[in-house]
Design an enzyme around this catalytic site. Sequence first.
Site, mmCIF file in Angstrom:
data_model
loop_
_atom_site.group_PDB
_atom_site.id
_atom_site.type_symbol
_atom_site.label_atom_id
_atom_site.label_comp_id
_atom_site.label_asym_id
_atom_site.label_seq_id
_atom_site.Cartn_x
_atom_site.Cartn_y
_atom_site.Cartn_z
ATOM 1 N N ARG A 1 -2.877 8.280 1.792
ATOM 2 C CA ARG A 1 -3.822 9.226 2.392
ATOM 3 C C ARG A 1 -4.131 8.851 3.836
ATOM 4 N NH1 ARG A 1 -8.164 7.740 -0.528
ATOM 5 N NH2 ARG A 1 -6.891 6.245 -1.673
ATOM 6 N N ASN B 1 -8.315 3.039 1.027
ATOM 7 C CA ASN B 1 -8.600 1.956 0.076
ATOM 8 C C ASN B 1 -7.640 0.790 0.175
ATOM 9 O OD1 ASN B 1 -9.161 4.815 -1.433
ATOM 10 N ND2 ASN B 1 -10.850 3.366 -1.679
ATOM 11 N N LEU C 1 -9.209 5.517 -4.343
ATOM 12 C CA LEU C 1 -10.258 6.515 -4.282
ATOM 13 C C LEU C 1 -11.143 6.377 -3.050
ATOM 14 C CD1 LEU C 1 -11.334 6.412 -8.033
ATOM 15 C CD2 LEU C 1 -9.470 7.671 -6.983
ATOM 16 N N CYS C 2 -11.395 7.498 -2.409
ATOM 17 C CA CYS C 2 -12.316 7.680 -1.280
ATOM 18 C C CYS C 2 -11.646 7.524 0.090
ATOM 19 C CB CYS C 2 -13.515 6.760 -1.343
ATOM 20 S SG CYS C 2 -14.481 6.945 -2.857
ATOM 21 N N THR C 3 -12.074 8.370 1.018
ATOM 22 C CA THR C 3 -11.689 8.298 2.418
ATOM 23 C C THR C 3 -12.945 8.420 3.252
ATOM 24 O OG1 THR C 3 -9.536 9.337 2.008
ATOM 25 C CG2 THR C 3 -10.349 9.366 4.276
#
Length: 305
Positions: free
Chosen positions: A224, A211, A45-47
Amino acid sequence: KVLHMPIGMVVLVNLVYTLEGIAGSGCKQRNSTGPCPDHAKGPGLCTSIVAKASDGSMWHGRNMDWNMPANLRKYVFDVDFIRQGRRVFRTTTVAGLVGALHGFRPDGFSVSINARNHGGNVLPNLLKFLIETKARTSTHLIRAALEAASNFDNALHMLSDTSLVEPVYYIIGGPAAGQGAVVARDRKGPHDVWLMNKTSVPSPWFLLQTNYDRWLSPPSWDDRRTPGIQHMLSLGQSSVDESGLLSVLRQWPTFNDHSDITAVMRVSSSPAHSRTDYLSLVWMDDVVSRPLAVAIDASPTYVVV
């Protein structure tokens, strides 16, 4: 009672990175970019992206992919912290959260947070939280740094060396050209510090962190990083600004079915303290891949510090 939120929800918000390992992040329950092994955990989760524009200005963008329920997303808001009538820093947070999800100090630094190692092992995280009084949760340290550190170097030191409850990545930007860093944190200190002005991989003008540690290949079902880098290279340094970073952050799989918040920050403010240097959006539609955006930067809450 004031927030009309259960006490359990308030506790969960404050310990979300600490307890991520038990948050039900099975691979098949999250978005993926390839075949999903049964034993695999879900995306971390998260970029976050720190980029240098052609004119030397520094920009910071991030997507937060918590898969946050809609009834919690409505409590996300921006806060301006005021001292002696002047804005010291701005953050985006959730009602009940003592810390901050991301934020910036005008002409000082910007910071966002990404989970690392899926938040680490839950039991050691909780033991450190309960036993070591000087250890901070990762979101609490963001707020502390924004309040105490006046510039990029001070923030980098504080976010690298302060004892933490859980492993995370801190992505930091500064107002001077080339001031960008990704700090891969262990609980006791930095595992790795990646500086923009000392690297040419994947590019000398941006850092992109998802991540997974930069020296490791991301899993095929949650890559991602590769498309995110390609989207930045396609954008080009000459197009780095608010709209340019937003266009990258809105492309799959950087933007996915579990993206809750998108933010773009410009650390070097011109004019000083202009609202145009901080954009934060909450995505409220749970159904379509291009959800309704609700801007939350127009009327920030003010807190005197």
